[in-house]
Write a protein that holds these residues in place. Structure first.
Motif, PDB file in Angstrom:
ATOM      1  N   GLY A  43       0.836  -1.191   0.000  1.00 26.31           N
ATOM      2  CA  GLY A  43       0.000   0.000   0.000  1.00 26.31           C
ATOM      3  C   GLY A  43       0.867   1.234   0.000  1.00 26.31           C
ATOM      4  N   PRO A  44       0.348   2.331  -0.557  1.00 25.86           N
ATOM      5  CA  PRO A  44       1.109   3.579  -0.554  1.00 25.86           C
ATOM      6  C   PRO A  44       1.196   4.118   0.878  1.00 25.86           C
ATOM      7  N   SER A  45       2.080   5.122   1.083  1.00 25.84           N
ATOM      8  CA  SER A  45       2.185   5.657   2.442  1.00 25.84           C
ATOM      9  C   SER A  45       0.857   6.318   2.803  1.00 25.84           C
ATOM     10  N   GLU A 205       7.410  -2.131  -1.948  1.00 29.95           N
ATOM     11  CA  GLU A 205       8.142  -2.441  -3.183  1.00 29.95           C
ATOM     12  C   GLU A 205       7.510  -3.637  -3.902  1.00 29.95           C
ATOM     13  N   PRO A 206       7.042  -3.450  -5.102  1.00 32.26           N
ATOM     14  CA  PRO A 206       6.427  -4.555  -5.859  1.00 32.26           C
ATOM     15  C   PRO A 206       7.396  -5.711  -6.071  1.00 32.26           C
ATOM     16  N   ASP A 207       8.709  -5.418  -6.248  1.00 31.64           N
ATOM     17  CA  ASP A 207       9.698  -6.467  -6.464  1.00 31.64           C
ATOM     18  C   ASP A 207       9.738  -7.443  -5.285  1.00 31.64           C
ATOM     19  N   ILE A 208       9.630  -6.853  -4.094  1.00 35.17           N
ATOM     20  CA  ILE A 208       9.676  -7.677  -2.878  1.00 35.17           C
ATOM     21  C   ILE A 208       8.370  -8.450  -2.747  1.00 35.17           C
ATOM     22  N   ALA A 209       7.246  -7.728  -2.988  1.00 38.69           N
ATOM     23  CA  ALA A 209       5.930  -8.356  -2.857  1.00 38.69           C
ATOM     24  C   ALA A 209       5.795  -9.531  -3.827  1.00 38.69           C
ATOM     25  N   ALA A 210       6.525  -9.439  -4.939  1.00 35.82           N
ATOM     26  CA  ALA A 210       6.440 -10.484  -5.962  1.00 35.82           C
ATOM     27  C   ALA A 210       6.917 -11.840  -5.443  1.00 35.82           C
ATOM     28  N   HIS A 211       7.730 -11.833  -4.372  1.00 37.71           N
ATOM     29  CA  HIS A 211       8.197 -13.098  -3.807  1.00 37.71           C
ATOM     30  C   HIS A 211       7.089 -13.819  -3.057  1.00 37.71           C
ATOM     31  N   VAL A 216      -1.858  -8.540  -0.345  1.00 37.27           N
ATOM     32  CA  VAL A 216      -3.002  -7.781   0.167  1.00 37.27           C
ATOM     33  C   VAL A 216      -2.667  -6.314   0.005  1.00 37.27           C
ATOM     34  N   MET A 217      -3.483  -5.603  -0.748  1.00 36.31           N
ATOM     35  CA  MET A 217      -3.230  -4.185  -1.011  1.00 36.31           C
ATOM     36  C   MET A 217      -4.147  -3.346  -0.126  1.00 36.31           C
ATOM     37  N   LEU A 218      -3.565  -2.427   0.623  1.00 34.21           N
ATOM     38  CA  LEU A 218      -4.359  -1.516   1.453  1.00 34.21           C
ATOM     39  C   LEU A 218      -4.451  -0.159   0.782  1.00 34.21           C
TER      40      LEU A 218
END
Lengths: 238, 413
Positions: A43-45, A205-211, A216-218
């Protein structure tokens, strides 16, 4: 609620008072995480990510709603019970590592066991095992300032694992690392997950989330989306 | 968290900041140093006063029947002084009456004294204590004879013109030569030297060996008192348990002899070693009253310093507190950590203070005539106070630490 559900959030809200203003950081979150899931919370800040992380980690309690962690209802707990849950059920990994600078890697990893009341010999044995698990068997007596960033984060991961927690809760674990080291740390998380560990990573970071296997997006204190990641071609190293 | 763990943790953070830790415990260090040193000196004085002072000046298990006290304590009023002067002197007849009626087993020695010059072959030793006494005087004083012999009761009966010298007097007059058989002049009166008393040493830096002893019947007797008058009758109980009975009996006999009515006070003095020590008792009591004040102020200041240092330390270690809380430390764990750290810091100060106090006591003993004896209880008290001050000083900072919100603490830079 089945036995498999390790985290269950129902209608969680969290409000702060900042000056005279009422801030609604979380506005009704419903979420279930099962044993051995690998979840990224994104999620964004300002989306409520950090508040979510604090609540999941039992560092904070919700204003409304209920939170069960491994069968314990954490939403109603007082200070000392929260401390006990943090000690037994949660393994924290922080962006800034948060190691005690004057203590050796081994002593840092032993710390949760000190508060769990383990005996000295037991502590040492389990801490050594945890360090070996993250590949730092030969660096046990080094102080944090004698270790590289990646090694420090491995010490932090060993510390998070040493109490066999229900969930490994990582807050931007690669935020202070270069991309090569980040990959190395993510491989550690992947390996732990494949050994049966439930992993929750809070990141932007999407790169990290990709793992992760599930993202879950807030947004504005609510769950915006909750989807399964497609299996990665690179896979995970065991 | 177990105590041992907390102490180990505390020691490591003290070691990490040696200089700051040292400054923070200076107050406690000074307080405990005071405590140990003052108690050592007062205790040493106590031992000295009871063993040496009382023993040397009055004698063990001994008391004296006198006209007036020979050790006056504190301020004597004009009226008291005049009352003493109006009292009748103790006479040979008084002594004979007491000796003949006494039932409690005791040893008697009549004695008179003055200060005189003693000369031999043109050499003069001034200001020598002259004792004119019975033969039992040597036994009462527990004096051993180094050379020659003491005089006998027979010589006292025979008005023998003999003298026994103190060790220093013998040294001054004869300077290594054999004094036995030599005739000395005491205030112009000739006496033959028959013995020298073993060296007695110093009391508060004053030599105890500048004396001459002659029979109470010798010519020198004229120099100490008028005929029939003595300065005191020295009475030694044959064992300590009989002291009280002997003192009471002598008092009773003297009241009967002088025909005192029950309403009239004694017009004589019974001087005991305890009586002579009462002045010292007063001084030591004042010192012991002043001591808690002195030590207390240092410890309060020391405690405040430690509290401040601990408050600073809590702020500096906010992040550490956050980490510990995140990993499962309860409020009580954090509280215990800082209280133990504070107590350990303070105890370290107290330990240094104990060492410094003992050293100070030894230095005082080495460079002054004051004796010093370290009292084990004062060390125990120092340790106890050290821990107590640290714990009390640590409570408030530790509470601050234990109540920190882990989220805010973790975000602290």
């Amino acid at each position: 609620m089945t036995d498999d559900v390790i985290i269950k959030l129902a209608g969680i809200t969290r409000e702060y008072t900042m000056g005279t203003e009422q801030v609604r950081a979380l506005r009704g979150i419903d979420l279930e995480i099962r044993r051995n899931e690998y979840v990224a919370i994104m999620g964004p800040s300002g989306s409520g990510k950090s508040t979510m992380m604090n609540l999941l980690g039992c560092l904070d309690t919700p204003t409304g709603g209920r939170y069960w962690l491994n069968g314990h209802e954490a939403s109603q707990m007082k200070d000392d019970d929260l401390a006990r849950v943090r000690n037994k059920e949660i393994g924290f990994v922080f962006q800034t590592f948060n190691l005690l600078p004057r203590a050796s890697a081994l002593a840092n990893v032993e710390l949760p066991l000190v508060y769990a009341g383990a005996s000295g010999r037991d502590r040492r044995r389990r801490a050594e095992q945890a360090l070996q698990r993250v590949g730092l068997g030969d660096r046990m007596h080094h102080k944090p300032n004698e270790l590289s960033g990646g090694q420090r984060q491995r010490v932090a991961i060993a510390r998070a694992l040493v109490n066999n927690p229900s969930i490994l809760l990582a807050d931007e674990p690669t935020g202070n690392l270069d991309s090569t080291t980040s990959e190395e740390i993510m491989r550690v998380f992947g390996a732990l997950h494949s050994q049966g560990q439930t992993v929750v990573i809070v990141t932007h970071e999407p790169d990290i989330a990709a793992h992760a296997h599930r993202v879950v997006m807030l947004r504005d204190g609510r769950v915006d989306s909750d989807r399964i990641n497609p299996p990665r071609a690179t896979g995970v190293a065991a | 968290m177990p105590l041992l763990e907390a102490v180990r943790l505390a020691l490591s953070s003290i070691r990490a900041q040696k200089l700051k830790s040292f400054f923070s415990l200076v107050g406690v260090l000074i307080g405990v140093t005071f405590l140990i040193a003052v108690v050592s000196i007062v205790q040493g004085m106590n031992v000295y006063m009871t063993d040496k002072f009382a023993g040397a000046l009055i004698g063990v298990n001994t008391f004296q029947l006198r006209q007036t006290p020979n050790f006056t304590m504190g301020n004597t009023t004009e009226a008291q002084w005049r009352e003493w002067q109006r009292r009748p002197r103790i006479t040979i007849e008084d002594a004979a009456y007491v000796e003949s009626h006494m039932k409690t087993p005791v040893i008697f020695a009549r004695s008179g004294y003055d200060r005189r010059g003693v000369a031999w072959q043109g050499k003069l030793a001034k200001d020598i204590t002259l004792n004119t006494v019975d033969a039992e005087f040597f036994q009462i004083k527990h004096w051993n004879i180094a050379e020659g012999r003491a005089f006998t009761p027979q010589e006292v009966n025979a008005n023998a013109e003999v003298a026994v010298l103190g060790w220093e007097l013998a040294q001054r007059l004869f300077n290594g030569r054999d004094p036995l058989g030599q005739t000395i002049s005491i205030g112009g009166l000739p006496h033959r030297v028959i013995g020298v008393v073993e060296k007695q040493g110093n009391l508060f830096g004053i030599s105890m060996d500048k004396f001459v002893v002659t029979p109470i019947t010798s010519p020198a007797r004229r120099l100490t008192n008028r005929p029939h008058v003595i300065d005191d009758l020295q009475i030694q109980a044959t064992n300590p348990a009989l002291m009280r009975a002997a003192i009471e009996e002598v008092g009773e006999l003297m009241r009967v002899r002088r025909g005192l009515k029950p309403s009239q006070p004694d017009n004589f003095q019974i001087q005991t070693a305890e009586g002579a020590l009462s002045a010292w008792d007063k001084i030591s009591r004042i010192l012991f009253l002043a001591l808690p004040g002195l030590v207390g102020i240092s410890l309060v200041v020391g405690g405040i310093v430690i509290m401040n240092i601990m408050l600073m330390s809590v702020v500096e270690r906010t992040r550490e507190i956050g980490i510990r809380k995140a990993l499962g430390a309860k409020r009580s764990d954090i509280m215990a950590q800082f209280v133990v750290e504070s107590a350990t810091l303070s105890l370290t100060g107290a330990a240094m203070g104990i060492v410094a106090g003992i050293l100070l006591a030894f230095v005082i003993r080495a460079v002054t005539p004051l004796p010093a004896a370290v009292a084990p209880w004062s060390i125990g008290l120092g340790v106890g106070l050290g821990i107590l001050v640290g714990m009390v000083a640590g409570v408030y900072p530790a509470r601050q630490a234990s109540r920190m919100d882990p989220i805010i603490a973790l975000g602290h830079e």
